[in-house]
Design an enzyme around this catalytic site. Structure first.
Site, PDB file in Angstrom:
ATOM      1  N   ASP A 273      -3.193  -1.426  -1.368  1.00 21.57           N
ATOM      2  CA  ASP A 273      -1.857  -0.643  -0.636  1.00 21.57           C
ATOM      3  C   ASP A 273      -2.858  -0.255   0.522  1.00 21.57           C
ATOM      4  O   ASP A 273      -2.848   1.275   0.642  1.00 21.57           O
ATOM      5  CB  ASP A 273      -1.096   0.098  -1.335  1.00 21.57           C
ATOM      6  CG  ASP A 273       0.244   1.060  -0.599  1.00 21.57           C
ATOM      7  OD1 ASP A 273       0.188   0.049   0.203  1.00 21.57           O
ATOM      8  OD2 ASP A 273       0.931   1.705  -1.023  1.00 21.57           O
ATOM      9  N   LYS A 280      -1.514   4.113   6.249  1.00 18.14           N
ATOM     10  CA  LYS A 280      -2.265   5.550   5.146  1.00 18.14           C
ATOM     11  C   LYS A 280      -2.972   6.117   5.956  1.00 18.14           C
ATOM     12  O   LYS A 280      -4.425   5.218   6.612  1.00 18.14           O
ATOM     13  CB  LYS A 280      -2.507   5.133   3.561  1.00 18.14           C
ATOM     14  CG  LYS A 280      -1.037   4.407   2.889  1.00 18.14           C
ATOM     15  CD  LYS A 280      -1.675   4.138   1.701  1.00 18.14           C
ATOM     16  CE  LYS A 280       0.083   4.094   0.905  1.00 18.14           C
ATOM     17  NZ  LYS A 280       0.716   5.518   0.605  1.00 18.14           N
ATOM     18  N   ASP A 291      -2.481   0.749  -7.177  1.00 19.90           N
ATOM     19  CA  ASP A 291      -0.928   0.128  -6.383  1.00 19.90           C
ATOM     20  C   ASP A 291      -0.705  -0.905  -7.306  1.00 19.90           C
ATOM     21  O   ASP A 291       0.514  -1.273  -7.166  1.00 19.90           O
ATOM     22  CB  ASP A 291      -0.986   0.325  -5.508  1.00 19.90           C
ATOM     23  CG  ASP A 291       0.151   1.336  -4.734  1.00 19.90           C
ATOM     24  OD1 ASP A 291       1.262   1.800  -5.727  1.00 19.90           O
ATOM     25  OD2 ASP A 291       0.727   0.722  -4.076  1.00 19.90           O
ATOM     26  N   GLU A 352       6.424  -0.670   0.117  1.00 23.48           N
ATOM     27  CA  GLU A 352       7.002  -2.140  -0.016  1.00 23.48           C
ATOM     28  C   GLU A 352       6.566  -2.250  -1.542  1.00 23.48           C
ATOM     29  O   GLU A 352       6.422  -3.031  -1.712  1.00 23.48           O
ATOM     30  CB  GLU A 352       4.972  -1.792   0.195  1.00 23.48           C
ATOM     31  CG  GLU A 352       4.029  -2.268  -0.365  1.00 23.48           C
ATOM     32  CD  GLU A 352       3.576  -0.781  -1.038  1.00 23.48           C
ATOM     33  OE1 GLU A 352       3.878   0.128   0.254  1.00 23.48           O
ATOM     34  OE2 GLU A 352       3.176  -0.679  -1.781  1.00 23.48           O
ATOM     35  N   ARG A 354       9.278  -1.576  -3.477  1.00 19.55           N
ATOM     36  CA  ARG A 354      10.547  -1.856  -3.633  1.00 19.55           C
ATOM     37  C   ARG A 354      11.002  -2.941  -3.541  1.00 19.55           C
ATOM     38  O   ARG A 354      11.730  -3.217  -3.660  1.00 19.55           O
ATOM     39  CB  ARG A 354      11.441  -0.241  -2.929  1.00 19.55           C
ATOM     40  CG  ARG A 354      10.979  -0.210  -1.856  1.00 19.55           C
ATOM     41  CD  ARG A 354      11.385   0.880  -1.329  1.00 19.55           C
ATOM     42  NE  ARG A 354      10.741   2.095  -0.978  1.00 19.55           N
ATOM     43  CZ  ARG A 354      10.916   3.216  -0.745  1.00 19.55           C
ATOM     44  NH1 ARG A 354      11.799   4.192  -0.569  1.00 19.55           N
ATOM     45  NH2 ARG A 354       9.857   4.609  -0.925  1.00 19.55           N
TER      46      ARG A 354
HETATM   47  N1  BES Z   1       1.655   2.750  -4.025  1.00 17.37           N
HETATM   48  C1  BES Z   1       2.380   4.043  -2.996  1.00 17.37           C
HETATM   49  C2  BES Z   1       2.620   5.319  -3.766  1.00 17.37           C
HETATM   50  C3  BES Z   1       2.012   6.208  -4.404  1.00 17.37           C
HETATM   51  C4  BES Z   1       1.341   7.728  -4.260  1.00 17.37           C
HETATM   52  C5  BES Z   1       1.206   5.835  -5.375  1.00 17.37           C
HETATM   53  C6  BES Z   1       0.247   7.862  -4.535  1.00 17.37           C
HETATM   54  C7  BES Z   1       0.593   6.928  -6.271  1.00 17.37           C
HETATM   55  C8  BES Z   1      -0.159   8.085  -5.632  1.00 17.37           C
HETATM   56  C9  BES Z   1       3.441   3.825  -2.224  1.00 17.37           C
HETATM   57  O1  BES Z   1       3.226   2.148  -1.477  1.00 17.37           O
HETATM   58  C10 BES Z   1       4.456   4.397  -0.919  1.00 17.37           C
HETATM   59  O2  BES Z   1       3.178   4.673  -0.337  1.00 17.37           O
HETATM   60  N2  BES Z   1       4.909   5.553  -1.199  1.00 17.37           N
HETATM   61  C11 BES Z   1       5.485   5.811   0.223  1.00 17.37           C
HETATM   62  C12 BES Z   1       6.623   5.436   0.502  1.00 17.37           C
HETATM   63  C13 BES Z   1       7.067   6.741   1.448  1.00 17.37           C
HETATM   64  C14 BES Z   1       6.333   6.233   2.863  1.00 17.37           C
HETATM   65  C15 BES Z   1       8.332   6.348   1.673  1.00 17.37           C
HETATM   66  C16 BES Z   1       4.703   7.235  -0.364  1.00 17.37           C
HETATM   67  O3  BES Z   1       5.388   7.947  -0.936  1.00 17.37           O
HETATM   68  O4  BES Z   1       4.290   7.997   0.658  1.00 17.37           O
HETATM   69 ZN    ZN Z   2       2.452   1.007  -2.930  1.00 21.61          ZN
HETATM   70 MN    MN Z   3       3.036   2.398   0.040  1.00 20.36          MN
END
Ligand code: BES
Ligand code: ZN
Ligand code: MN
Length: 532
Positions: A273, A280, A291, A352, A354
């Site tokens: 991811d 990111k 992920d 992504e 969800r």
């Molecule tokens: N895979 C990430 C969530 C994550 C964060 C997993 C830290 C493991 C450790 C997910 O896809 C993500 O990026 N979520 C975002 C959502 C936001 C953009 C609404 C997040 O949590 O920042």
């Molecule tokens: Zn993710």
């Molecule tokens: Mn993500």
């Protein structure tokens, strides 16, 4: 690892090391608040073992406190080369959860010293203890340092368990421990691999191979089929990557199981991811190889379920994709149509998980699942809320949640319920589409769950957000740092309880009819295939 059960006297055993648990049998603290003096008690009645440890206990060096380890060489009147005393904590709270950890700690203490085999005395509650010992030993044996050139594969390869009891029951308990321990390691192995060595295609191949080995049916859909099925949410994540996405469908369908319930296990399988166009920050991005831990948990759970054979239909679905930026990638502002027909405004391409799960959950219902559990490393917000101790649990059905909670009590995995009430639904409303894929600054774990809830209709559903607990930053005495294998144990335990219809699980398992169709407008859109 070779496991042997024997019932002979521990002191007569020729072994590299004899391991025995020691608990603190002290009375409860008095009213004055002072803790009572420790009263260490070895969990064996073998006089020679008790004598061998007597001086250590008398000196006050050994108290029985949790995970205290004391190694003695050439113990008097024992045939074992070494004696390892392992603290089990307070006698009152000593249970199979502690036994599992002690076995793991024995493995990690001894293998670090180059010892390859040991014998352990099973504390009372025998069958459960034997299961916990075998499981803990497998889990403790796993090391994540796959690609170190000087990797010295120090492993325990022989385990002897000293236990008295019904031979058949003990053997069965040992088998169960092995199956559940191996399943966790299978999951950890998949999660441990970096993104270049665990693409959606490789993940699908690994799942397929596993299914063939344990007798599960397995279907793999590639990008073309995903588009054909109008999985617009899933495809929107995959479209930016050069790697073909895969939907992995594993079926456990025992011939004599009732038609209903059908348990659906749906996992997020993002093999890397990057965030996509909403990329990111570089710092820590390498972690996003894990992920796919939710998907890997479902693959591991299906493996154990196939071997333990509960009388229940189970379908495992993993939505595997990369999330990458490219000229073909989706953009913030894009509108996507999910398989259910719901339209989604993409606010942030990094939300992504969800999206892929939306189509995974909907498809699970189409395949006839009457109950759904998903697992996903879904939100950083869940890590903010619960830290790296508890996973988040969300549910739309209290009876189903209560049934799952019973499995949690048995598995010992820590998960904490968070709300998924409709009051939060407002936060994911979109001006242009039915819903949007982020809910703003607050309650990020909840709004992610609310998004998923849009795709499960009235099917009883549980969502596990394992972002904070799927990867451990530090070694623990009983388990190496790295992928934890979280959720496998609870899912397998739940499947077994659900099959038995024990406790409130039977209420949740009545197999009510649940409609799959979304709203009329949405359904029409889905039927006409708009948006793809
Ligand atoms: N895979 C990430 C969530 C994550 C964060 C997993 C830290 C493991 C450790 C997910 O896809 C993500 O990026 N979520 C975002 C959502 C936001 C953009 C609404 C997040 O949590 O920042
Ligand atoms: Zn993710
Ligand atoms: Mn993500």
């Amino acid at each position: 690892m070779k496991t042997t059960l024997i019932s002979s006297s521990p002191s007569q055993l020729e072994t590299e090391c004899l391991v025995v648990a020691i608990v603190d049998n002290a009375a409860e603290p008095k009213n004055d608040g002072k803790a009572a003096k420790p009263k260490p008690k070895l969990l064996t009645d073998d006089k020679n073992v008790i004598n061998a440890a007597a001086d250590l206990i008398a000196s006050g060096e050994v108290t029985g406190k949790v995970l205290e380890t004391t190694l003695l060489h050439k113990p008097a009147r024992l045939k074992a080369k070494r004696l390892l005393l392992l603290g089990g904590g307070k006698a009152k709270s000593f249970s199979s959860a502690e036994v599992r950890k002690l076995a793991g700690a024995a493995v990690r203490t001894l293998k670090a010293k180059g010892v390859k085999s040991f014998a352990i005395i099973a504390p009372s509650g025998v069958a459960d203890a034997v299961k916990a010992i075998v499981e803990g030993t497998y889990v403790g044996n796993f090391e994540p340092n796959y690609y170190q050139s000087d990797r010295d594969d120090k492993k325990i390869d022989k385990l002897v368990i000293v236990a008295k009891g019904d031979e058949k029951a003990l053997k069965q308990a040992a088998d169960q421990g092995r199956i559940i321990g191996e399943a966790q390691n299978f999951t950890r192995d998949l999660v441990n691999e970096p993104g270049n060595r665990m693409t959606p295609t490789i993940l699908a191949e690994r799942a397929q191979k596993m299914c063939a080995e344990v007798g599960l049916k397995c279907d793999i859909y590639g990008g073309e089929k995903i588009r054909e099925l109008k999985m617009g949410a899933f495809w929107s994540v995959a479209q930016g990557s050069d790697e073909d996405p895969k939907m992995i469908i594993m079926r456990y369908e025992p011939g004599d199981a009732p038609e209903k319930p059908v348990l659906g296990l749906v996992g997020k399988g993002i093999t890397f991811d990057s965030g996509g166009i909403s990329i990111k920050p570089a710092d820590g991005m390498e972690k996003m190889k894990y992920d796919m831990a939710g998907g890997a948990a479902m693959i591991g759970a299906m493996r154990a379920i196939a071997q333990l054979k509960p009388n229940l239909r189970v379908i495992g679905i993993v939505c595997a994709s990369e999330n990458m930026p490219s000229g073909k990638a989706q953009k913030p502002g894009d509108v996507q149509i999910a398989m259910s027909g719901k339209s989604i405004e993409i606010i942030n391409t990094d939300a992504e998980g969800r999206l892929v799960l939306a189509d995974g959950l909907h498809y699970a219902r189409q395949l006839g699942c009457t109950h759904l559990i998903d697992a996903a490393t879904l939100t950083g917000a869940c890590v903010v809320a619960l830290g790296m101790v508890n996973a988040g649990v969300f549910a739309n059905d209290d009876a189903f949640y209560n049934a799952f909670n019973q499995a949690l009590a048995k598995s010992g995995e820590k998960m904490w319920r968070l709300p998924a009430e409709d009051d939060y639904r407002e936060m994911i409303k979109s001006d242009i589409a039915d819903i949007k894929n982020t809910g703003g600054r607050w309650g990020g774990a909840v709004t992610a769950a609310m998004f998923l809830k849009e795709f499960v209709g009235d099917t009883p559903w549980i969502h596990l957000d394992i972002a904070g607990v799927a990867w451990m930053e530090d070694n623990k005495p009983w388990i190496a740092k790295g992928p934890s294998g979280i959720a496998v144990r609870s899912l397998v335990e739940f499947a077994r309880q659900f099959a038995d219809g024990s406790g409130s699980a039977s209420d949740a398992a009545t197999g009510k009819e649940h409609s799959v169709a979304g709203s009329n407008a949405a359904q029409k859109r889905a039927d006409s295939g708009a948006g793809l």
